[in-house]
Structures are given as structure tokens and as C-alpha cells.
Design an enzyme around this catalytic site. Structure first.
Site, PDB file in Angstrom:
ATOM      1  N   CYS A 104      39.876  36.098  41.615  1.00 51.01           N
ATOM      2  CA  CYS A 104      40.094  36.253  43.051  1.00 51.01           C
ATOM      3  C   CYS A 104      39.754  37.674  43.452  1.00 51.01           C
ATOM      4  CB  CYS A 104      41.541  35.948  43.398  1.00 51.01           C
ATOM      5  SG  CYS A 104      42.081  34.365  42.815  1.00 51.01           S
ATOM      6  N   VAL A 105      38.518  37.944  43.716  1.00 50.99           N
ATOM      7  CA  VAL A 105      38.153  39.307  44.127  1.00 50.99           C
ATOM      8  C   VAL A 105      38.040  39.344  45.645  1.00 50.99           C
ATOM      9  CG1 VAL A 105      36.520  41.161  43.831  1.00 50.99           C
ATOM     10  CG2 VAL A 105      36.926  39.579  42.000  1.00 50.99           C
TER      11      VAL A 105
END
Lengths: 105, 471
Positions: A104-105
């Protein structure tokens, strides 16, 4: 697999528009993908980030952490978001021809 | 269409569900399917362990879908989260709504929330929502999330934005009305008022409405953020706004915190999230010691102040002073009927027990902040309590420079040395507490011990030990 035509070449891309084969990356690819990411013109600052990401990837085989990107290019995170509105992971990595970052960037 | 279900061999509880087409085309799902099939699992429904059963159903829907769920028109390409379900029966939610106490089921039914998602969850005894993640909105680095749906025929999923709350969670009615208007206009019309992280969430915003909704929220004076690997919304106790035990201005410190670190709240750059909590006194009403990666706790160094007249009055009225004295963990309190209450400064552990029990005993005057790091509930190595980094710093407004410099120095150490997706507690456990204090540049002191004033092991560097037997 969806494809995209940049210049005269045909590239395979994934569902988010990341090119599948990083070794075929060229500057024309970055220029071609820029409008997709909402960047009207690639300035020298953009190229600094893109070249750093591409060199790092060809050397180590993975995307650098955000902290390293900021330190090496000398831009803080806010500036990078101004340069690439979709963010360092999605925008900058796409233009530099890196595969889609995981997590989850 | 052929559906493949991995279910419990004993009770038939469906763990995962795939279509044959998905398994052939999506490698991620095929891998997950193989992994689950080959391993022994525990059924969440009947708790039997063993291999999962592979059930193939050759029709749309299958027996797991109840008759009531078929009512909504399935593939009309409706925008995310705005489908109508008023006519579908909801027997389980009706049962919850009965009774005198206000019920969440009643509230959910008044809004545009897809109630069938909750109704089906109650009927099937597992949530119908899917995985969660972050939404990339151009120009917005953090604050927009998505929750996918495992039942696309009911709803396609739900976007939501996370709004940072003002200090002390004080909302004026005027600004709350503005937020309600936005929620009615763009979202379900449902406020998730103070999530467990301490922020306000607007649920169910369709993807095309995200940008105007975020613009309206920012024009109200609120800001979104606090998702991803950054400082999460910090929580603080009510402090001087309502409480008399507080040892520093928690609300002022948090306002100064946002002035200084707002960029780090909105732009994710750390190895993992950092949760911060500010407690006014060692009573720790915000549960920071258990939950926060960085925890600022108000402390005092001298003996508690004793108002002898008030104490004597309390004892006369029936206060049990001998019990309080015997339960003091440092055995620092002595009560003599004629002479009053005496507190020994050296033995006092500043635990607040006496201040909580006896009206005349209040915290001392030499006040400041202790910085503790590394508490968490999840992460790789499970729950941990936080460790003292700096036992005492004076907290002086308006900018609290000393405190924040200390925190900034710590986050630099964490940023430079931690691995990706490693919480502070895991990082300290991995490199060891000695090495961590060395990196952070902290002078050793008795207060840094995990359990001060108890019998403990001394541990020395090999270079410091001179073993005489070897010479």
C-alpha cells in the site's frame, strides 16, 4: 494483456498502465506516459527523479524507499508530489519504467 | 458459470470463493487457491482443523446467497455505494433494532448505507466486505481509502475519506453542519464519528465525487490525511480543557505538533505508520503506553503537594487513609493522626495513585514530559509496551521545540535503520535495546529500565568486562 503504442513501438502494460518489460524503457516512453499522469511537460526536475529511479532499479532490481529517493534527489516529499501528482510510487515509477510497486504505497 | 468454493469439510462454511475463469487468468488468485488447498486450516465457524474441501457449483449465485439478497438489480453499473435497498427484507437487523437502547441498525437504515451488506453478514456470520486499500487521487497524498466488496451484486465497494479531527475532538455545531451537508451530498449521509484512530470518516463517496468532496472539506477548514506510512492522527486526552490532574497543555502541544509535522502527517515517507498519543498525566487515559509508537506522558519529578487541611477533612468524613498509605507502591506515604500526611520524595514513584484517591494530594510542581516509544498492539512480534526514551523534558509552549527536536531525532534513527513495514517496537526488538539507545544518542539512566526499582540483570559491553580468570 492491454497494450499501448508510444512512438512507433508497441508495449505491453498491466491494468494500471505500468509497462511490463523495464529493459525496453527509453526517454520516449516517459514522455509518452506523462500526459496519462497529468503532467503537461517534463522539466529537468522530473528527469532527475525519473533517471534516479531507473538507474536504481537497473542496479538493484527494486524500487528505492521514499526516504532514499528524497535524499538522493534533494527534493522533499511535497515537491515530489507537486512534480508527480499521483505520487512517487504510482506516477514517478510508471514514468521510469519500473514495475508496479507492491504494498500500500 | 462454474464457481469453486473452498469450504470446511465438517460444517461446510465457505472460506473463499472463486470463479473458474478467475483461477485460469488471475495468477494471484490461483496462487492463493493452491496455498489454501494444500494447507491445514482452522474453520472460523466450527473450529475444526483440517484440509479444506473443494466444492464446485455450476450455477450463478449458489446456495450461500439468501433469497432476500437477489432483489437489487445487479449489473446496472451503478456508481460506487449509492444503490437503493429499502425494499429488501432485513429480519436480523430488525431483531437488533428492538429494545430501548439506540441501535446502530436503526441508524444505518436511515442512511444510504447498503444495509444488505450488513444483513447478509449477520446471516452468514462473516463480513461481506472485502480487502481495503488506499486510493490515489491526483495531488492528494493520503487520506482517501477504499473498502472493496465481496458481494458486487449488492454494492461495488465503498470509498471513504479520513478527516483529521481538531485538538481535543472539539467540533463546533456550525462546522459539523458543514460536514453533514457534505456527507448528505456526496456520501451515504453517515458520519463515522471518531474511528478508533481518533479521526472522522465519511463513508461511501463515489469515485467521481471524491475530488469535489475533498475540495469542500478543505474549504471548511478541515484537512484530510493520516493514511499510509506517516504520522497517523494523534490522540490526546482532554487535558486542561476539562481535567485538573493534567501536567502539561496537551491540546496546545498537539496544535504545535500539527504546525510542525503536518507535512509528515499528509505525505507518507516512514518505513511504517507511526501512531502518536499525548497523555496529560501517568493515569494515561488515552492508552498510549499500550498503543502508541510515540507516547508523550506528562510527569512530575518532585513529591506530590499535600494540602493537610483538605486531607484531614477527608479523613474525618470517613476517608480510608491507612489503606491508601499501605497500597502506595513505593511505600512513601505515612499518616499520623496529629501530624498529618507525610510523603517521602525519594521513595515516591509518581504513580498518581494518591492523587486519584485523596482529594488533598495533587501532583508536584516540577512538571514536564516523558517520551516513550515502541508500544503497539499488532505488528510482527505482537503486542508490546512502550519503553522510555527520555525520562524528562520540560514542555514549554508555544512551539515545544525541545520535545519535538527529540522526537525528530528519534524518527530519523527509525527512518534510517528500520526495514520496510516494520513498526517501532519490532525495530527496537530486532536491533536490541542497547544498540537502539546508542543510535538514538541517549545517555543511560535508571529510568530507562523496563521495570525500574526492581531486581534486574546488569548487562555489559564485552569490552567493558575484564574477566580476571582469563588473565
Amino acid at each position: 494483456m492491454p497494450t499501448i503504442t508510444l512512438g512507433n513501438e508497441l508495449f505491453e502494460v498491466d491494468e494500471d498502465g505500468f509497462i511490463q518489460d523495464p529493459s525496453r524503457w527509453s526517454e520516449a516512453v516517459a514522455t509518452g506516459l506523462a500526459s496519462e499522469e497529468g503532467i503537461s511537460e517534463l522539466t529537468e526536475d522530473h528527469w532527475k527523479v525519473i533517471r534516479f529511479l531507473h538507474d536504481y532499479y537497473s542496479q538493484f532490481g527494486s524500487a528505492p524507499m521514499v526516504r532514499k529517493l528524497c535524499r538522493e534527489t534533494g527534493f522533499d516529499l511535497k515537491t515530489i508530489y507537486r512534480l508527480f501528482p499521483t505520487g512517487p510510487a504510482k506516477g514517478a515509477c510508471k514514468l521510469a519504467g519500473l514495475p508496479k510497486p507492491t504494498g500500500c504505497v | 458459470m462454474e464457481k469453486i468454493k473452498l469450504s470446511c469439510a465438517k460444517c461446510g462454511f465457505v472460506i473463499e470463493e472463486y470463479t473458474a475463469e478467475e483461477l485460469a487468468t488471475v495468477p494471484r488468485k490461483a496462487k492463493r487457491y493452491q496455498y489454501l488447498k494444500n494447507k491445514s486450516s482452522i474453520c472460523p465457524s466450527c473450529l475444526a482443523s483440517g484440509r479444506l474441501q473443494d466444492v464446485r457449483v455450476n450455477e450463478e449465485g449458489g446456495p450461500a446467497v439468501a433469497a432476500g439478497a437477489a432483489a437489487p438489480a445487479s449489473s446496472t453499473a451503478a456508481p460506487v455505494g449509492h444503490e437503493e435497498h429499502a425494499e429488501s427484507p432485513t429480519p436480523m437487523m430488525d431483531a437488533i433494532s428492538q429494545g430501548r437502547f439506540p441501535s446502530h441498525a436503526t441508524e444505518l437504515k436511515k442512511t444510504k448505507y447498503p444495509v444488505q451488506m450488513y444483513e447478509q453478514a449477520l446471516q452468514q456470520r462473516r463480513t461481506q466486505w472485502g480487502y481495503g486499500g488506499y486510493v490515489s487521487l491526483p495531488g492528494v497524498a493520503s487520506g482517501v481509502l477504499v473498502r472493496a466488496s465481496a458481494r458486487p451484486e449488492i454494492t461495488k465497494g465503498s470509498n471513504f475519506v479520513r478527516i483529521m479531527d481538531p485538538c481535543g475532538n472539539f467540533f463546533s455545531t456550525a462546522s459539523m453542519r458543514g460536514l453533514c451537508d457534505i456527507a448528505d451530498k456526496y456520501a451515504y449521509g453517515l458520519l463515522h464519528l471518531l474511528s478508533t484512530g481518533g479521526d472522522l470518516e465519511l463513508l461511501g463517496i463515489p469515485t467521481e465525487n471524491l475530488k469535489p468532496a475533498v475540495e469542500e472539506i478543505t474549504s471548511l477548514g478541515f484537512d484530510i490525511g493520516s493514511t499510509g506510512d506517516d504520522y497517523r492522527t494523534s490522540e490526546e486526552c482532554i487535558g486542561p480543557a476539562k481535567c485538573d490532574l493534567t501536567l502539561y497543555d496537551t491540546l496546545g502541544l498537539r496544535a504545535a505538533w500539527y504546525k510542525r509535522f503536518l507535512d509528515d502527517v499528509q505525505y507518507p515517507r516512514f518505513p511504517h505508520k507511526i501512531k502518536c498519543k499525548f497523555a496529560g498525566c501517568p493515569n494515561d487515559c488515552v492508552r498510549g503506553c499500550q498503543k502508541a509508537d510515540i507516547f508523550l506522558c506528562g510527569v512530575y519529578r518532585d513529591a506530590p503537594k499535600v494540602d493537610q487541611q483538605k486531607v484531614a477533612k477527608w479523613v474525618e468524613a470517613g476517608g480510608d487513609i491507612t489503606t491508601v498509605c499501605s497500597r502506595c507502591p513505593g511505600q512513601a506515604m505515612q499518616w499520623e493522626a496529629g501530624k498529618g500526611l507525610r510523603v517521602d520524595e525519594d521513595s515516591c514513584m509518581h504513580c498518581m495513585y494518591c492523587s486519584n484517591k485523596v482529594p488533598g494530594v495533587r501532583p508536584g510542581g516540577d512538571r514536564g514530559v516523558a517520551v516513550l516509544v515502541g508500544g503497539k498492539l499488532r505488528g510482527k512480534f505482537g503486542p508490546m509496551l512502550s519503553r522510555v526514551l527520555v525520562p524528562f523534558i520540560k514542555a514549554e509552549g508555544p512551539d515545544y521545540k525541545e520535545v519535538f527536536d527529540c522526537i525528530e531525532k528519534f524518527t530519523e534513527v527509525y527512518d534510517a535503520n528500520a526495514r520496510k513495514k516494520e513498526r517501532v517496537g519490532d525495530f527496537i526488538l530486532r536491533i536490541g535495546i542497547d544498540e537502539f539507545y546508542k543510535l538514538a544518542g541517549v545517555e543511560p539512566s535508571p529510568q530507562l529500565l523496563k521495570q525500574p526499582r526492581t531486581n534486574f540483570f546488569c548487562h555489559w559491553e564485552p569490552a567493558e568486562v575484564k574477566d580476571e580468570r582469563r588473565h
